[in-house]
Scaffold this motif. Structure first.
Motif, PDB file in Angstrom:
ATOM      1  N   GLU A 234       0.825  -1.201   0.000  1.00  0.00           N
ATOM      2  CA  GLU A 234       0.000   0.000   0.000  1.00  0.00           C
ATOM      3  C   GLU A 234       0.863   1.256   0.000  1.00  0.00           C
ATOM      4  O   GLU A 234       1.898   1.315   0.675  1.00  0.00           O
ATOM      5  CB  GLU A 234      -0.918  -0.004   1.227  1.00  0.00           C
ATOM      6  CG  GLU A 234      -1.916   1.128   1.265  1.00  0.00           C
ATOM      7  CD  GLU A 234      -3.030   0.864   2.254  1.00  0.00           C
ATOM      8  OE1 GLU A 234      -3.793   1.785   2.537  1.00  0.00           O
ATOM      9  OE2 GLU A 234      -3.146  -0.282   2.736  1.00  0.00           O
ATOM     10  N   LEU A 235       0.422   2.255  -0.734  1.00  0.00           N
ATOM     11  CA  LEU A 235       1.129   3.521  -0.794  1.00  0.00           C
ATOM     12  C   LEU A 235       0.577   4.486   0.257  1.00  0.00           C
ATOM     13  O   LEU A 235      -0.292   4.136   1.048  1.00  0.00           O
ATOM     14  CB  LEU A 235       1.009   4.128  -2.193  1.00  0.00           C
ATOM     15  CG  LEU A 235       1.533   3.261  -3.348  1.00  0.00           C
ATOM     16  CD1 LEU A 235       1.358   3.986  -4.675  1.00  0.00           C
ATOM     17  CD2 LEU A 235       2.990   2.874  -3.130  1.00  0.00           C
ATOM     18  N   ILE A 236       1.070   5.713   0.252  1.00  0.00           N
ATOM     19  CA  ILE A 236       0.592   6.727   1.185  1.00  0.00           C
ATOM     20  C   ILE A 236      -0.829   7.151   0.795  1.00  0.00           C
ATOM     21  O   ILE A 236      -1.407   6.627  -0.154  1.00  0.00           O
ATOM     22  CB  ILE A 236       1.548   7.932   1.224  1.00  0.00           C
ATOM     23  CG1 ILE A 236       1.592   8.626  -0.145  1.00  0.00           C
ATOM     24  CG2 ILE A 236       2.938   7.488   1.649  1.00  0.00           C
ATOM     25  CD1 ILE A 236       2.423   9.904  -0.160  1.00  0.00           C
ATOM     26  N   SER A 237      -1.389   8.096   1.513  1.00  0.00           N
ATOM     27  CA  SER A 237      -2.782   8.476   1.302  1.00  0.00           C
ATOM     28  C   SER A 237      -3.040   8.932  -0.135  1.00  0.00           C
ATOM     29  O   SER A 237      -2.289   9.731  -0.701  1.00  0.00           O
ATOM     30  CB  SER A 237      -3.164   9.614   2.254  1.00  0.00           C
ATOM     31  OG  SER A 237      -4.499  10.033   2.028  1.00  0.00           O
ATOM     32  N   ASP A 238      -4.124   8.419  -0.700  1.00  0.00           N
ATOM     33  CA  ASP A 238      -4.522   8.829  -2.049  1.00  0.00           C
ATOM     34  C   ASP A 238      -5.666   9.843  -2.016  1.00  0.00           C
ATOM     35  O   ASP A 238      -6.252  10.174  -3.045  1.00  0.00           O
ATOM     36  CB  ASP A 238      -4.928   7.614  -2.895  1.00  0.00           C
ATOM     37  CG  ASP A 238      -6.061   6.806  -2.267  1.00  0.00           C
ATOM     38  OD1 ASP A 238      -6.658   7.269  -1.267  1.00  0.00           O
ATOM     39  OD2 ASP A 238      -6.341   5.705  -2.766  1.00  0.00           O
ATOM     40  N   ARG A 239      -5.944  10.365  -0.812  1.00  0.00           N
ATOM     41  CA  ARG A 239      -6.991  11.369  -0.674  1.00  0.00           C
ATOM     42  C   ARG A 239      -6.394  12.759  -0.858  1.00  0.00           C
ATOM     43  O   ARG A 239      -5.237  13.007  -0.482  1.00  0.00           O
ATOM     44  CB  ARG A 239      -7.656  11.254   0.698  1.00  0.00           C
ATOM     45  CG  ARG A 239      -8.205   9.854   0.971  1.00  0.00           C
ATOM     46  CD  ARG A 239      -8.798   9.770   2.360  1.00  0.00           C
ATOM     47  NE  ARG A 239     -10.045  10.519   2.440  1.00  0.00           N
ATOM     48  CZ  ARG A 239     -10.408  11.249   3.469  1.00  0.00           C
ATOM     49  NH1 ARG A 239      -9.593  11.376   4.523  1.00  0.00           N
ATOM     50  NH2 ARG A 239     -11.573  11.879   3.477  1.00  0.00           N
ATOM     51  N   PRO A 240      -7.130  13.705  -1.416  1.00  0.00           N
ATOM     52  CA  PRO A 240      -6.598  15.057  -1.618  1.00  0.00           C
ATOM     53  C   PRO A 240      -6.103  15.659  -0.320  1.00  0.00           C
ATOM     54  O   PRO A 240      -6.727  15.509   0.733  1.00  0.00           O
ATOM     55  CB  PRO A 240      -7.806  15.832  -2.169  1.00  0.00           C
ATOM     56  CG  PRO A 240      -8.666  14.796  -2.812  1.00  0.00           C
ATOM     57  CD  PRO A 240      -8.507  13.560  -1.964  1.00  0.00           C
ATOM     58  N   LEU A 241      -4.978  16.348  -0.377  1.00  0.00           N
ATOM     59  CA  LEU A 241      -4.403  16.949   0.826  1.00  0.00           C
ATOM     60  C   LEU A 241      -5.399  17.883   1.498  1.00  0.00           C
ATOM     61  O   LEU A 241      -5.520  17.896   2.729  1.00  0.00           O
ATOM     62  CB  LEU A 241      -3.122  17.711   0.475  1.00  0.00           C
ATOM     63  CG  LEU A 241      -2.450  18.443   1.645  1.00  0.00           C
ATOM     64  CD1 LEU A 241      -2.010  17.452   2.719  1.00  0.00           C
ATOM     65  CD2 LEU A 241      -1.269  19.278   1.144  1.00  0.00           C
ATOM     66  N   GLU A 242      -6.120  18.665   0.719  1.00  0.00           N
ATOM     67  CA  GLU A 242      -7.090  19.610   1.285  1.00  0.00           C
ATOM     68  C   GLU A 242      -8.125  18.889   2.141  1.00  0.00           C
ATOM     69  O   GLU A 242      -8.538  19.383   3.199  1.00  0.00           O
ATOM     70  CB  GLU A 242      -7.786  20.389   0.170  1.00  0.00           C
ATOM     71  CG  GLU A 242      -6.899  21.350  -0.587  1.00  0.00           C
ATOM     72  CD  GLU A 242      -5.937  20.653  -1.547  1.00  0.00           C
ATOM     73  OE1 GLU A 242      -6.148  19.435  -1.823  1.00  0.00           O
ATOM     74  OE2 GLU A 242      -4.974  21.299  -1.999  1.00  0.00           O
TER      75      GLU A 242
ATOM     76  N   HIS B 194       8.453   0.670  -0.125  1.00  0.00           N
ATOM     77  CA  HIS B 194       8.061   0.416  -1.503  1.00  0.00           C
ATOM     78  C   HIS B 194       7.325   1.635  -2.058  1.00  0.00           C
ATOM     79  O   HIS B 194       6.730   2.412  -1.331  1.00  0.00           O
ATOM     80  CB  HIS B 194       7.146  -0.810  -1.584  1.00  0.00           C
ATOM     81  CG  HIS B 194       5.984  -0.733  -0.640  1.00  0.00           C
ATOM     82  ND1 HIS B 194       6.064  -1.211   0.651  1.00  0.00           N
ATOM     83  CD2 HIS B 194       4.746  -0.207  -0.748  1.00  0.00           C
ATOM     84  CE1 HIS B 194       4.919  -0.987   1.259  1.00  0.00           C
ATOM     85  NE2 HIS B 194       4.102  -0.367   0.436  1.00  0.00           N
ATOM     86  N   GLY B 195       7.391   1.802  -3.324  1.00  0.00           N
ATOM     87  CA  GLY B 195       6.657   2.894  -3.963  1.00  0.00           C
ATOM     88  C   GLY B 195       7.412   4.202  -3.993  1.00  0.00           C
ATOM     89  O   GLY B 195       7.842   4.713  -2.974  1.00  0.00           O
ATOM     90  N   MET B 196       7.620   4.746  -5.163  1.00  0.00           N
ATOM     91  CA  MET B 196       8.159   6.082  -5.400  1.00  0.00           C
ATOM     92  C   MET B 196       9.598   6.324  -4.926  1.00  0.00           C
ATOM     93  O   MET B 196       9.961   7.447  -4.588  1.00  0.00           O
ATOM     94  CB  MET B 196       7.232   7.141  -4.804  1.00  0.00           C
ATOM     95  CG  MET B 196       5.840   7.102  -5.393  1.00  0.00           C
ATOM     96  SD  MET B 196       4.678   8.284  -4.645  1.00  0.00           S
ATOM     97  CE  MET B 196       4.329   7.502  -3.079  1.00  0.00           C
ATOM     98  N   PRO B 197      10.464   5.296  -4.875  1.00  0.00           N
ATOM     99  CA  PRO B 197      11.860   5.564  -4.495  1.00  0.00           C
ATOM    100  C   PRO B 197      12.579   6.422  -5.526  1.00  0.00           C
ATOM    101  O   PRO B 197      13.529   7.138  -5.195  1.00  0.00           O
ATOM    102  CB  PRO B 197      12.473   4.161  -4.403  1.00  0.00           C
ATOM    103  CG  PRO B 197      11.643   3.336  -5.333  1.00  0.00           C
ATOM    104  CD  PRO B 197      10.250   3.873  -5.198  1.00  0.00           C
TER     105      PRO B 197
END
Length: 432
Positions: free
Chosen positions: A136-144, A198-201
């Motif tokens: 799983e990656l970090i939050s996929d919800r809009p920062l706002e 994992h993800g985006m290194p």
């Protein structure tokens, strides 16, 4: 102001500031440091019907008061307002939200994204879950959206501790913008994700930073120039010596270290399909390993960090948050005995729900009653002095054996006789 000098000789780190005992810092060598905003919440120990004082689970960490040391670890249990509110309502000491960044549109998760290891044959659907892998990656919800929910939570729970977890690309301006926007919501502290395995290194995010001490020092410098609340650096276990990046984070201005994040893993292969798990359209990727099976590894890493902090940063009001396979009050007690101020739980909540906090608190209190501990500080770090080198173990055992042999040979002189041990002393010199 009383102060202690921070010094590091590793990875090119240099002294940047002098930290006061109250957690404030002053300007030195051209680097701006800040006074910490703190919140206080009093928790008074209560007694039972017999008049016995109940163990007090409250802790103060970097000036922040928590009713107990149990913290929701960054991940799915802190993914939105609803679940974080549930954590506060159930009584968790603090909540760390799921990691956010400026641009959530770059975050695309897949399903399924979890795989589990059970205590019997790999691939079996039965048996106790001892390992949990996620991709799983970090939050996929809009920062706002996340920021509005942080603000709402702090309005509704002003005396509870909310910690934002953040991660950004290798860009000073972006880091500063993210910190400013997060702090405007009123969060009590910030945990920096230097450890997602994992993800985006390729964008110099997560463990890509935690594994590169030069990069880590630079980014910690950016963060601590801007942040006005306590900063924890969440460290990756996927390194040779976890004390090295931890030292860099602390000498670069972070108030605390959290360890460990998940361990890079491949959960297993489906022996019927020959495909790896978790399987997404027939393919997979290595992910982060958590749950009960990582607990001994996490204890070893936390022990090493605690030893380093005690030796090099004693008296500097720094903190350590232990993470890894906590499913019982006893698991938490082990981290605290090794020097942790708080204990984070993530996978344990995913498996057992937010209500597990009552069990954790009850079991930790039972442990404290057994040993007559009235507070967390009574036993924090108590087991740390009992770790030593293998060479020292050999020496200690040799001396102990020699001492036992000497006792078996009997008294060396008439002056050694005692009244209390007279019978045993007589027996020690008998040949049959």
């Amino acid at each position: 102001m009383s102060s202690s000098t921070l010094r590091s000789t590793w990875c090119g780190s240099r002294l940047r500031g002098v930290r006061g005992e109250n957690g404030s810092t002053c300007r030195r060598q051209g680097i701006g440091f800040r006074s910490r905003r703190v919140g206080f919440r009093s928790v008074v120990a209560s007694g039972d019907e017999s008049g016995r004082i109940e163990p007090d689970l409250s802790v103060k960490v970097n000036g922040l008061d928590m009713p107990n040391p149990f913290v929701i670890g960054s991940g799915p249990p802190g993914t939105n307002y609803t679940v974080m509110k549930r954590a506060f309502d159930e009584g968790w000491g603090a909540v760390i939200a799921k990691t956010v960044s400026l641009d959530s549109s770059k975050v695309v998760n897949v399903t399924p994204r979890y795989a589990r290891l059970r205590a019997n044959a790999n691939g079996s659907k039965k048996g106790q879950i001892i390992g949990w892998e996620n991709i799983e990656l970090i939050s996929d919800r809009p920062l706002e959206t996340m920021l509005k929910e942080f603000e709402q939570l702090k309005q509704e729970y002003p005396d509870r501790i909310l910690i934002a977890s953040i991660m950004e690309e290798y860009n000073k301006t972006a880091w500063h913008e993210l910190i400013e926007r997060v702090e405007e919501t009123g969060v009590d502290a910030i945990e920096i994700n230097f450890s997602c395995p994992h993800g985006m290194p390729e964008r110099k995010m997560g463990a890509a930073v935690g594994q590169d001490c030069a990069l880590l020092e630079e980014i910690c410098g950016w963060i601590n120039e801007k942040a006005t609340v306590p900063v924890w650096a969440k460290m990756t276990p996927n390194v040779t010596d976890i004390t090295e990046p931890s030292r860099v984070a602390l000498t670069s201005g972070c108030e605390g270290v959290a360890a460990i994040n998940t361990i890079m893993s491949v959960m297993g292969i489906d022996l019927d399909t020959l495909r790896p798990e978790p399987c997404v359209e027939g393919y997979s990727t290595p992910g982060g390993y958590s749950c009960k099976a990582v607990h001994p590894i996490a204890l070893a890493k936390v022990m090493r960090i605690a030893q380093m902090m005690r030796l090099e940063f004693s008296g500097n009001n720094l903190s350590l948050s232990g993470i890894g396979g906590v499913e019982s009050g006893g698991d938490a007690a082990e981290f605290i005995l090794l020097g942790a101020n708080t204990v984070q739980v993530c996978t344990g909540v995913m498996m057992n729900g937010y209500g597990v906090i009552q069990k954790l608190c009850d079991e930790l209190k039972d442990f404290m009653r057994k040993h007559n501990f009235s507070s967390i500080e009574d036993f924090r770090g108590a087991s740390l002095p009992y770790f030593t080198t293998h060479t020292d173990l050999v020496k200690r055992q040799k001396e102990a054996i020699a001492q036992r042999k000497a006792m078996r040979k009997g008294l060396q002189s008439d002056k050694d006789w005692t009244g209390d041990g007279f019978v045993k002393e007589s027996e020690s010199m008998a040949s049959n």
